[in-house]
Each structure stands twice: as structure tokens, then as C-alpha cells.
Design a protein around this motif. Sequence first.
Motif, PDB file in Angstrom:
ATOM      1  N   GLY A   1     -65.941  56.580  52.442  1.00  0.00           N
ATOM      2  CA  GLY A   1     -66.757  56.179  51.306  1.00  0.00           C
ATOM      3  C   GLY A   1     -66.402  54.776  50.837  1.00  0.00           C
ATOM      4  N   TYR A   2     -66.987  54.378  49.697  1.00  0.00           N
ATOM      5  CA  TYR A   2     -66.783  53.034  49.166  1.00  0.00           C
ATOM      6  C   TYR A   2     -66.603  53.115  47.650  1.00  0.00           C
ATOM      7  CZ  TYR A   2     -68.712  51.667  53.663  1.00  0.00           C
ATOM      8  OH  TYR A   2     -68.947  51.520  55.007  1.00  0.00           O
ATOM      9  N   ASN A   3     -65.810  52.181  47.100  1.00  0.00           N
ATOM     10  CA  ASN A   3     -65.689  51.973  45.668  1.00  0.00           C
ATOM     11  C   ASN A   3     -66.419  50.684  45.306  1.00  0.00           C
ATOM     12  OD1 ASN A   3     -64.218  54.241  45.043  1.00  0.00           O
ATOM     13  ND2 ASN A   3     -62.222  53.243  45.331  1.00  0.00           N
TER      14      ASN A   3
ATOM     15  N   ASN B   1     -68.602  53.455  40.126  1.00  0.00           N
ATOM     16  CA  ASN B   1     -68.581  54.879  40.452  1.00  0.00           C
ATOM     17  C   ASN B   1     -67.227  55.463  40.049  1.00  0.00           C
ATOM     18  OD1 ASN B   1     -67.675  53.193  42.788  1.00  0.00           O
ATOM     19  ND2 ASN B   1     -66.953  55.199  43.512  1.00  0.00           N
TER      20      ASN B   1
ATOM     21  N   GLU C   1     -65.218  60.026  43.194  1.00  0.00           N
ATOM     22  CA  GLU C   1     -66.538  60.220  43.788  1.00  0.00           C
ATOM     23  C   GLU C   1     -66.959  58.949  44.543  1.00  0.00           C
ATOM     24  OE1 GLU C   1     -69.367  61.342  40.862  1.00  0.00           O
ATOM     25  OE2 GLU C   1     -68.230  63.084  40.146  1.00  0.00           O
ATOM     26  N   PRO C   2     -66.380  58.712  45.738  1.00  0.00           N
ATOM     27  CA  PRO C   2     -66.739  57.501  46.498  1.00  0.00           C
ATOM     28  C   PRO C   2     -68.217  57.500  46.888  1.00  0.00           C
ATOM     29  CG  PRO C   2     -65.453  58.997  47.861  1.00  0.00           C
ATOM     30  CD  PRO C   2     -65.420  59.575  46.469  1.00  0.00           C
ATOM     31  N   ILE C   3     -68.744  56.329  46.979  1.00  0.00           N
ATOM     32  CA  ILE C   3     -70.159  56.147  47.337  1.00  0.00           C
ATOM     33  C   ILE C   3     -70.336  56.411  48.822  1.00  0.00           C
ATOM     34  CG2 ILE C   3     -72.053  54.486  47.421  1.00  0.00           C
ATOM     35  CD1 ILE C   3     -70.762  53.091  45.019  1.00  0.00           C
ATOM     36  N   LYS C   4     -71.321  57.218  49.155  1.00  0.00           N
ATOM     37  CA  LYS C   4     -71.579  57.557  50.558  1.00  0.00           C
ATOM     38  C   LYS C   4     -72.765  56.777  51.131  1.00  0.00           C
ATOM     39  CE  LYS C   4     -68.504  60.981  50.576  1.00  0.00           C
ATOM     40  NZ  LYS C   4     -67.316  60.995  51.458  1.00  0.00           N
TER      41      LYS C   4
ATOM     42  N   TYR D   1     -77.202  51.178  47.141  1.00  0.00           N
ATOM     43  CA  TYR D   1     -76.754  51.957  45.977  1.00  0.00           C
ATOM     44  C   TYR D   1     -77.330  51.330  44.710  1.00  0.00           C
ATOM     45  CZ  TYR D   1     -73.693  54.331  42.666  1.00  0.00           C
ATOM     46  OH  TYR D   1     -73.201  55.079  41.621  1.00  0.00           O
TER      47      TYR D   1
END
Length: 1383
Positions: free
Chosen positions: A908-910, A925, A929-932, A936
Motif C-alpha cells: 500500500g501507500y501513505n 489516510n 489503512e494504507p491506500i491500495k 486517489y
Amino acid sequence: MKFRKIKDEEPTATGQVKIKRRSRCPGVMITQYVEELPEGMTTPDITRKPIGLTIQEGKLAIFKAIVTGNPTPTVSWRRNNGSIDDPETYQSTFDPISGEHQLQMPNVGSDQADTYKCYAVNEFGKAVVTAALNIIEVGFKKSKALQESRTAHKEIPPPKLRKTRAERPKDEKKDGEIDEKFWEVLLSADKKDYERICMEYGVTDFRGMLKKLKMKKQEREEEQAQFVSQLSNLKPIEVKSEGCAQFEFEMDLKDPNSRIFLFKDGEMVQFTTEDEEKHSLKQIGKKFVFSVKDLLPEDAGLYQVDVEGVNIFSTDFKIPEVDFLVKIQEVKASEREDAAFECVLSQPMDQIKWMGKNVPLVQGEKYDIEVSEDKLIHRLVVKDCLQLDKGIYAAVAGIKSCNAWLVVEADKSEPGKKKVRKTTTAGGSGIDLAKIAAEQSEKIQTQRAEIVEKVKQAQAEKKAAEPKPEPPPKPEAPAPEEPQAEPVKEPVIEPVKTPAPAKKIVKKKVAPKPKPEVLVENVEVEVEVEEVEVEEVEVEEVVEQAVEITEEPVLPKEEPPIIEEEEVEKKKRVRTGPLVPDTVIDPGVHFTCGLSDINAIMGQSAELVCKLSSENCEGVWFKDGEELTSEEDGLTLVKDGAYHKLIITKCVEEDSGKYRFEADGRKTEAMVIIEDPPRIDPDDLAKFSEPVIIKTGQSATFKLTFEGREPMKIQWYSEDEELFDDTNIKLEKSSTHSRLLLNKCQRKQTGGIKLKLKNEFGTIEALSQLIVIDKPTPPQGPVEIVEASANCVEIKWRPSKDDGGSPVINYNLERQQLGRNTWKKIGMIPDVPHYRDTDVDHGRKYCYRIRTITSEGTSEVMETDDFQAGTKAYPGPPSTPKVVSAFKDCINLSWSPPTNTGGTNIVGYNLEKRKRGSNLWGPVNPPDEPIKAKPYPVKDVVEGIEYEFRVSAINFSGAGEPSTPSEFVFARDPKKPPGKVIDLKVTDSTYTSLSLGWTKPKEEEGVQDEAKGYYVEIRPAEVTEWARSNSNAIISTSFTIIGLKSMAMYWVRVCATNEGGDGEPQNLDNYIIAMPPPVRPTFTDRKMKSFMVVRAGNSTRVNINFKASPMPKITWLKDGTPVSKKITVSNAEGTSQLLIPSSERSDTGIYTIILKNIVGQETFSTEIRVTDDPKPPGPVELEQNVPGTVTVSWTPSPDEKRDDRLHYVVMKRDSAKRTWQTVADRLFNNNFTAVNIMPGREYNFRVYAKNDMGLSDPSESRKWEVVRKKDKFTLNMPESKSCTFETVPSFLVPLKTRSTPESYECYMSCAVRGNPAPYVTWYRNNISINTNPNYLITNTCGVCSMLILRVGPKDNGEYKVIAENQQGRAECSTKLTVHSTQE
């Protein structure tokens, strides 16, 4: 005109030799004159040779050379065609510092393009080197006068031994005689063209023609033998390419200096050796090729080549008046499909010339050439298209042509598999060609009908205007072809002269018939012609303004003479008297298609075909004069209707020769040439093509048999590199086979093997493959870590660079734990270069060995680096976030994953954000809850605030480094596009650029927002699509467009842009022409010569520099009228030159240049006076009319009448002064009276003629003397006085003031004279110091000097010198100042 020069051989003196030596500098030729050089002496050599130049016209051209030699050589320069004597054009200099010899050519012109030679000569030899000078002509076309001036010195022939064609008297053609042009064409034509030429010129007595032709050929060969030793391969003129026609022949001249002339219709044509000229000649060995460029209809005519006045070759160039109604169009075809090109002509033609990639195309297996029945539609079919066939194809009809591309699209359906031949045909213009051709055919028929009607009206008007003639007595009129025939009376039918005759008109499906001809026994004749069906004719006619039937039958010799019919009408009679019986004579069988030369391949079949006008005629075949029958082996004689064929089943070398077919007294001939190129049996070739597979170190053998005529060149290649006999390479060659043996083969020798066979008839190649198998090379690194966790180490590597020719079976792996000496065998894994090791301990490091295994063995080992199990490896930064879109409540972002994942998958990403002006980054975020997904949407934004964003990737080890921040973006709704720019205008322009300026568009809230940049768009006037001149938006409100075409028209517009998109473009009100702003013509030279004096015979150049826009129209006048053709005017950008190659007195006058463009006009005049050194006046006479004077008279100079500025100068010399003095100048009469003539003196007079060039030689008078009467001489001598030489003393050089430092020397001196010698006394402050020992005083010959050795303060004061003798005294004084050294 001398066509070419031979090398001038310099004669050598008695005892000299000519030894050729080689120079260290390539291209230098050295000739040594002595057998042995004296010690220390050398021949000349050129150590640095001049370099060939390609330079623009008007620039400075310099050739530089450095020479050596002892004694120092003399350097000179020459050129091949012309001299370099003009000091203004050619300047030879020597630089003693650099040692360079230079030939400088300022303001070089196109006529100076030539090959130049540098000579270095001394008493022991010479050195020669050449350099070429090429001139690039600038932006103007050469005028006809320029062409004439360039070729004048080459092609104007000197006094001739024989009269040239232009000088020969032209005999007028008498009635009934054959045009002389017919014989000129026939003498240079091939035998197979005799019948066609006779039909064109209306010659019917074929036997008589052949007899007379034989006599003319003998006469012509005798004349040619004087200058030509061999003449062959005569090829008539034909159009070779677009706008160019050529004819050629091979000729061996006895004297290479013989003059060659070119004539067109009897008028001499100037030609050069330059390809860009209208008429040019190129010689390649013995081959002469004449070219005519830029073809026009007036270029048609009879072209003839003469050598020293003797005709060598004649060819008739006919240009049909035809054009393309529909041109060929581009064709796109798939592989193995046929492609068709179609065109429609404006006039019927039997055939046109098709070209493919500049190569003529002929009917055959590859190409089909089709012609419609009306001969207006012509079609080319390219069969079985391959990639090699793509290119430009052209159709040539007369001097008109059109071309189009053939695009062959590759069939990618099944790559690697041979495609099947398709039956479809691509191409076609999509136009109804048949309809266009039918309309054109109808138009032609209408024109014919109109012409026939005009002919009928002209006949009726002429007949009505003439009185009815009384029957005259029957005169005798012998037939021109048959002198022994009975006399006949010509019919009273007035022919109407027509510019273009029509061919015969015959009904379809019937053998061609001649026009009716009648025997005339009475004065009145009637001729009736049957109606013909125009729609079913064999279209061979070209009708322009009148209809005239010109074909005549070939008559037997004993037939009575006939009279040609001149005009024909459908179902119309031309009656001038009662009808008489007419006799129609059958012309017999003739060839409609003759034999053509063929080249046949040995072992293959060959076919000769001809066509007769009748199907019911038999014929006989001959080979080399011997009759052939169908019973002979290998020959088949076929008669198919009017077609007669000779088929050679399997050609052998004995089948070569000349074949002839005879039928009904007619014959046609052709040559069959049997070629024997290299040939290979298909089975042997298939076997040879099979790959040879061996192991490393083994030997490979390739052998192939072949056949073909010797000598045969045999070459072996490996991967396109030729092979030769070597240690491990053996070649065997013979006339029937060749063998290649490769010993101890290595893996690197794997590749293609090629055998190339070549002889005089062709080339063939055979391909095979050599495969050398070996064990594989080690696997390739670096090893990639897929995962290195506490429970697993997963790695990937690259396969071996070379698998050795065998597929990979397995990989063998071993593992070693760091700190241990043993290797653990993991075992064999499949052929996939990937392994996942789960038997690892957390925190331990491991190393792996990997080997590749094939059927030929195991490779060397590849050892990896150490990998640690369970190490945290964070990912790298992702790409910079990109703003996809922005609104007041949401900003959408996207980015790319990092290139370095840390050895594990990205989970995922922060995402973080920051306001402008703040240093704090806040999360977008939640951390857990990392961005998938990407893109976005960021919704936590405040309207009107400006944000930037960054993103970091997360793997199993954690979050990595963040990316670089994005660009700042406002949280607001999208902007509106800007409006139109204001006040768009052109600020500047040139021939290649255009500068624009404008004002920023206004903002209107809710309608149009602020502009952030601008795009400039441009399109040529003939193009409909706009193109942007700047790829990125510019911020400034000005822009310069570059790369424009001079004087082209362009449309320009500018559109503003911002985040909301591009606004509406603003166009200029009118199109723009690429040219500078209009400028009135002005002359830029401040010191232009308004008067010039030129010596007769020299060239005259007047250079005028000017400034104008657009380019003005330049006109040169002489005394108010246009200049003559011999004067060359060269115009370029900003300059104009007037050149008189060889000035004459008649060229004297006032020359005016007029510059005129759309802005204004400017003129300038200069007077050019062409003159020469004046000739001296005639005899000088002296006469005394008044005492004390003498009248000098003389006969005028011969140049007085030709030079209005010529005047006379009179000079006088008397016996007392003995020098010549000018007593009169600028005398325009022929007498002068000299005054102050003294009696008793002798006088001589000289008279000179003087003009602008200078003085002539003098004309001298006889001596002139006036006898003076002598008076009695009385001399009164004065009383003599005694003489004394005594003088008073005087100082020649006085004393000078002195200033001397203390303790230094001081020297004083003066010079005194007197008689007797004076006594000199020295004083200091009026006290005598002559006897003082502190002063050294001397007196030598009047030079008095005093020396003080050591000066002190006591020596300060006034010093005086007194000189005394009996006559008086003289004194001189000075002051001495002594300085203290302490000061």
C-alpha cells in the motif's frame, strides 16, 4: 570546338631523361630529368598539396601549396580549360613566413569551375598536382547569355578545314524527290526500323531505296574514315527520365582533338559537358552520350552529330502531343497480391513507357502491360507483390510523365511461414476510366469531323475562286522513283497543307489496305473513297488540323507510276473531270510486328515471334543464312494464324546467332544470344541448404556442384565475411564444383555459410547454416532478490548468454551458510531461472552456486552474493504525485510504484499533504489503512487553499522514503478557458522567419479566466491543417516563427491557454508572405564608379550592391536600350553583376541599371569607355611662318576617327638644355605653333597621340635650326687684384653649458678656424688656466678641448676660450655647474 584535350607532353632536351618518381604526398607526380642527382641536390616535391574546393559563387577561393627542392623550384599555376592571365581574377602570391604558395581567386564566378594544376620546376625535374574547384551558383537562373558566354571559348570553332552543316548551302527539294532528312535518319537506323521509316516518309520503292542506301552508306563510311576509326552501338534518341532525352553511340576518334558539333534541324546547337545545361555531352571512354534536358515541344526535330564537318549520327526526335487525363494513383497491396496502375491519355498511343524505381519495365512473368482497344487506357500490373517491389512507379508518354507509390503491406498473420499467392488485384483509381476514355474518343472523332469539314470548305472556296481551266496539252512528267515509266499528268487537286498527317484508316478484322491510287491518262481525275467505320478502326492516327492519308504501298519496280491521293472524305467525291478507270494495286503482305533480339539462358527455352498482316501466308526461317526446318533437333516452328513462332526447346551455345524470317519478299531479323550464367541443380541446392550440426573441435564440410560458362569466380562467405585458405580453412575450386572444409570448429563459428558464383552472365548464391554445439556458458547475474524474509529467501537470475546450441534442461544449485566451509546440495530445479528457499534461519546469511545443464554438459559455476534472511528492506520512493483533476472539495492524484520494492511486494501507500507556506506535513489516510488503489481522491481540502502532496510506499518491512512533492494546486473548480488575444500583429519578417506580438486577453469572471500561456499556430496557404510552432506554452506576448519557405504564403493564429484549456484562436486578418518588410531599392556602395576605362580585349565587370525587399526586377540598359546577348548579367540577393567577357570598342557607352519593386524604383548609370593604346600620328612637318616661331603639323593618328577623346601632346628639345619638355597638351587639331625659337640652337619635336589608356609611340620631326649672324666679339678684361687667404678667427662649434655631479669627469670642446692658425687661451672666471696642471687642454686641427678629471665645488664658474691671430680675435664662453652627490 575541340571536345576534349590531351595531355601536353613537354619536350625534353638532348641528353635529358624522364624518370617518374613517387612522392610521399598522395596525388603528386614527380618527373626527374637526370639519371643521377648531384650531391645535395633534389627534385621538386609538393609536401602539402592544394585541397579541392566547393565554394559559393562570389566568395574568395584560395589554393595553398608548400614545395621543397634544391635548388628552390619555380612555382606556377594553370587550369585545364582557359588561362589565368587576368590579374584581377587570378592572383598568385608567396608567403615567406609560412612558405605557402597561394592562388587566390576573389569574387569567384561559375565560369572558373575547373581543374587547376600546380607546377614546381627546377633544373633537375618537376612536380605536378591537381585540385578541383566546384562553384555553387546562388539564387538565380543562368540566362541564355550566360550559357553562351560560358561555352563560347569551348565551342566556337576556329577556322575550319571543311564546311560545317550550318555553312553548307541547302538545296531546295524538287517535286518528287525524297526528303534529304529521310536518308540522314535511315543511315543511322537499324535494319528492323527501315519499313517504319519508309512509311513515315512515304517512300514506296523499297528495292530502289535499298540500292541507293547502300551507295550512300559507302560514301558516308569513306568520309567518316578520315576522322573515325570505329563507330558502333548507335542508339536513337528516346526519353530516359522525366524531362530528359538521350541518344548515344560508341566512337573511336583518330584525333582526340577533333571538333564535335551538334545540329538540330540543320542549325548548330551549343552544348557543354555540364549535366545541368540544356544540351550536354558526357564521354565515358569511347561512349558518347548526348542529353537534352527540360524537354519542350519545340525540342522535337532531327538531331545530328558531326566530327569536323562529317556526319556521324542522325536521329529524329518526335514528341507526340499527348497528356494524362487521369494519372496513376498510389496503390496499397498486401504481400503476394497483384497491384495495378492505370492511366488515361488524351490521344491514342500504341504503348507508353513504364518505369519502376527508375528502371524500364517490360512485359514478362513479373509485369503485365495492357492497352485498351482505343489505346487510351494503359495499365501496368505488378504480379505477386513482395517487399522488394515497393517504391515509386512512373508512366511516361512522350515528354509527359506521372508517378505514384506502390506500398506493400506485410502479412503478419502467420510470421515465418511462406505466404500463398493471392488471386486478388489491388489498385485502381476508383474512377470510371472507360467512361473517360469513351468521352475522349468521341471528342477526338468530333475534332476529326470538324477538320474534314474545314478541308471541304477550303477546297470548295479554292475551286470557286479559280477560273475553269482549258484542257492543256499533256506534258511529260516522269515518275521520281521510275525514270523509265510512261509520262503521266498530275491530277488537278489542290492539297491542303496540314501540320500533322493522319495514319491509315482500315476496317477492323480486315487486313490493312492502302489508299486507292490511280493511273492517270487524262487531265480530269476522279477519286472515290469508301466509307470507313471510325468506331471500329485500328487507332493509329493523330489528327490535329487536317486529315491526310500518307501511307503508300510498296510497288514492284516494273509497275507504272502512281499519283498520291491528298484529301479523303467519307462518301464524298472530288471531281475535276470525267471518270477514268482506276487500278488498285495490292501492297502485298507486310510485318505488323517484327522480331526482337532476345537473351536466353542455357538449358531453358527461347521463343522468337513475328506477326504478318495476313493469316494465309507461309514463311521461311533462317539462322546465319541457312534455312531451318522443324525436323531439326530442339527447334519447333509454329504458325498460329498471322503469328509465326520459332521455339528453341532447350538452348545450347550453338543456338546463338542471327535469325531471319522471310515471307512474300519481306524479312525481319533478330539476334539470339545464349547466356550461360552459373546454375545449380535444385536437388543439390536443397541438400546444401540443410544445416550442418557438429560439436566443438570437429570439422565441417560444405560441397556443391554447379555449371556455367568459364571463367567463374567462386567465393565462400561466413556471416558475410569472405573466407580464404588458412590453417583451419581449406577451399577447393574447380569448373564444376567447390568444397569448403572447416577444421577444429569453435562455437563462435556458428552462423550462415554462403557460396557465391559469378561469371559474365550473372551471379548466383547458395546459403547454408553451420551450427557448432558446446556446453553452455554460466548463468548471468546480477541475481535479483524477490523476497528475503525471516522464513524465506527467493531469488531470480538470468539464463546463460549462450546455451551452446542445446536447450537448457535443469539448473544445479548449492547453498553455503556464511561461516561454514561446506556447500549443501539443493539439487536440480526445472529450466526456469527462479528458486525459493524456505529452509532458512532468521538472521543468517546464505550464498548460492548456480550451474546450467544441457545435453552437451554442465556450465561453469556462477556464485551469488550473500543474502540475509529476515532483513528489513524498505521500498524506494514512488514517482512524484500528479494532479489528475482539482475541484473546490476534492483533488484527484495518481502516481507510479517505486522501482525498488525492497525485495518484497508493495502492500500500500501513505499519502501526505502540506499547505503553501507551512513546514508541516499531515497524513491524508489513516496510518493503519494504507491506500491500495490509484488514482486517489483527496477530499479533506479547504476551498481556495493551495496544497502540495507526497507519497511513500509500504512493503512487509514498513514504509519507505517519501517521493518528491507534487506541484502546488488550488482546491477550486476548474478554470474557464481564456479569451482571444488582443491586437495580434506582425512586428518583423524575413525570408525565413516571422515575428508576432499581441496583448494579453481580458479576464471576465465566469466567462473567461486569466491566460497562463500561448500557442502560436501556422499553416501554409495550400494546406488545411494547422501546426503548432511551439510545443510548450510560452508566457511572453511575442514569438518568432523560424524555418519558413521564402516567398511562401502562410496563415497565422495565436490561442491563449490556462488550466481550463485552450481559448479561441485569434487569426491575422490576412495571409503573410515570408519576406522582409517592403523596402525601396537603394544602392549600398558609397563609392560607385560612374566612369570606367577598359582596354579592348579585357573583360569588364560592373558590380552593384543594393538593398531592396522584395527582390526587385533588375534591368540593364546600354544607351537606353537593353544590353546585347553577349553581355552576361548575373543577379543574386542584394547584388547584380554586368560582365562583358571580351570588351570591344563598340561596347563603349552609358550603362544604366534599373531596380524596381512594388515600393519604388532606383537607377544608376556608369560610363564605360573601351579603348586601346593609341597608334602614333603620321609624319611630322616643320615650317617657319613668323621669325622666332615654328609651326609643327602632322598626319592624324588612325585611331582619331574611332576615339572622340583622343588628343595630341607636343614635346620639344633644344641643343642647349638637352631635355624634352611638353610645350602643348590636349590638342584636338593637327598643328601647333611653337614660340621663343632661339637662333643658333637646334630643335627637335615629338608628337604623341593620347587617350584614356595613355600615350602612343612618338612621331619625331627632323632637326630645326635658325642660323644666327655672328657679330664681332670684343672682350674688356678688368684689372686683376691681389688675392689673400688670411681670415679672422671664428668659432665653428661653440662651447655648451655643462652640469656635472661632484667627483665625475667633465669634458668641454669647441671648434675654431682662422688663417693664420689662431692662438687659443682658456680662462676660468677670467683667469688663464692654460698652465694649470688640473686641466688637460689640447688643440688638434682647430678642435680645442679641456678635460677635468675630478670635478669639485671649486670648479664652478664661467669658462672662456679666446682665439687670436694677426687678423683679429674671437671668444666663446660657457658655465659649469657642479652638483653635490649628497643632494
